[in-house]
Design an enzyme around this catalytic site. Structure first.
Site, short mmCIF file in Angstrom:
data_model
loop_
_atom_site.label_atom_id
_atom_site.label_comp_id
_atom_site.label_asym_id
_atom_site.label_seq_id
_atom_site.Cartn_x
_atom_site.Cartn_y
_atom_site.Cartn_z
N ARG A 3 1.22 -2.05 14.96
CA ARG A 3 1.05 -1.70 16.69
C ARG A 3 -0.22 -1.06 16.90
O ARG A 3 -0.60 -0.04 16.10
CB ARG A 3 2.32 -1.03 16.87
CG ARG A 3 3.50 -1.83 16.88
CD ARG A 3 4.71 -1.04 17.22
NE ARG A 3 4.87 -0.47 18.67
CZ ARG A 3 5.19 -1.34 19.69
NH1 ARG A 3 5.43 -2.31 19.55
NH2 ARG A 3 5.01 -0.50 20.85
N THR A 32 -9.27 6.48 15.08
CA THR A 32 -9.69 6.96 16.42
C THR A 32 -9.05 6.24 17.37
O THR A 32 -8.47 5.06 17.04
CB THR A 32 -11.17 7.20 16.33
OG1 THR A 32 -11.58 5.82 16.39
CG2 THR A 32 -11.95 8.10 15.38
N ASN A 56 0.86 -0.90 0.04
CA ASN A 56 -0.03 -0.10 -0.03
C ASN A 56 0.80 1.25 0.04
O ASN A 56 0.66 2.29 -0.67
CB ASN A 56 -0.88 -0.01 1.21
CG ASN A 56 -2.32 -0.87 0.85
OD1 ASN A 56 -3.13 -0.29 0.05
ND2 ASN A 56 -2.29 -1.94 1.62
N GLU A 97 -7.48 -2.09 -2.60
CA GLU A 97 -6.63 -1.21 -1.51
C GLU A 97 -5.80 -0.25 -2.21
O GLU A 97 -5.78 0.88 -1.84
CB GLU A 97 -5.98 -2.28 -0.70
CG GLU A 97 -6.80 -3.14 0.28
CD GLU A 97 -5.93 -3.94 1.48
OE1 GLU A 97 -4.96 -3.27 1.81
OE2 GLU A 97 -6.34 -5.08 1.67
N HIS A 146 -7.92 -0.90 6.07
CA HIS A 146 -8.32 -2.07 6.55
C HIS A 146 -8.90 -3.27 5.45
O HIS A 146 -9.72 -2.43 4.86
CB HIS A 146 -9.41 -1.99 7.73
CG HIS A 146 -9.49 -3.22 8.50
ND1 HIS A 146 -8.64 -3.83 9.41
CD2 HIS A 146 -10.71 -3.74 8.42
CE1 HIS A 146 -9.13 -5.00 10.02
NE2 HIS A 146 -10.35 -5.11 9.36
#
Ligand code: GRF
Length: 201
Positions: A94, A144, A16, A177, A112
């Site tokens: 992470r 968020t 990506n 993606e 995602h």
């Protein structure tokens, strides 16, 4: 008009990230991919970025032990120092603390591999197949404090085909993606207000 400078955070292969760098080479693209950061020096994406002429740094979490915020403060210091205005998570493995999420609220994106809110977390393709979903896809969203949550900026849907295994389905989703992430970043970048000189406020 200066373009917003973007950092891409990765942990692995970086496909990506590569799609973002290549899309941003188009003269009319509204953002500049200026920096790639990985939390591990072993991420293959670092070399890909360097090969494409983008600065790529490893900022390992190891020296910080369990202090995730301290690691994020080290990353944030580099982001600020490089005049970054937008952060794109691209396979960054992470979980972020409220510190970094708060610092970049409204200016941090994630991709995602599912049609959120369906299938947050890992193994999205396997779970979609096991559930017999007729369709699957990917989502670009603002980050968020809740993992794989936040306002959706773009989604793409693909069919789940008879005989699909996880690899076949993942490849079909990944193609999308690579299409929607550069498009969603470009749209956000057009809306970002840059202070004098283009640096982060
Ligand atoms: C992608 O499937 C992305 O949606 C997810 O992690 C994977 C990263 O792949 N967050 P890559 O490193 O961009 O190739």
């Amino acid at each position: 008009m200066p373009k917003p400078r973007v950092a891409v955070l990765i942990s692995g292969r970086g496909s990506n990230m590569e799609a973002l760098i290549k899309a941003a080479r188009a003269p009319g693209y509204s953002a500049e991919i200026a920096l790639v950061i990985s939390n591990t020096a072993e991420a293959p994406g670092l070399e890909i970025a360097r090969g494409l002429g983008v600065e790529a740094l490893a900022i390992s979490a190891k020296p910080y032990g369990k202090d995730r915020e301290a690691h994020e403060r080290a990353i944030d210091a580099v982001l600020v120092e490089r005049g970054i205005a937008i952060v794109c998570l691209a396979g960054y493995m992470r979980i972020l603390t409220p510190y970094l999420v708060g610092r970049w609220a409204g200016r941090m994106l994630n991709i995602h591999p599912s049609l959120l809110p369906a299938y947050p977390g890992l193994d999205t393709h396997g779970r979609a197949l096991a559930a017999g979903e007729p369709e699957h896809g990917c989502t670009v969203h603002l980050v968020t404090e809740v993992m794989d949550d936040g306002p959706v900026l773009a989604q793409a849907t693909v069919p789940v085909l008879p005989g699909d295994d996880e690899d076949a389905l993942a490849a079909r989703v990944l193609e999308q993606e690579h299409r929607i992430y550069p498009a969603a970043l470009a749209e956000l970048a057009r809306k970002i207000h840059l202070p004098e000189g283009g640096a982060k406020p």
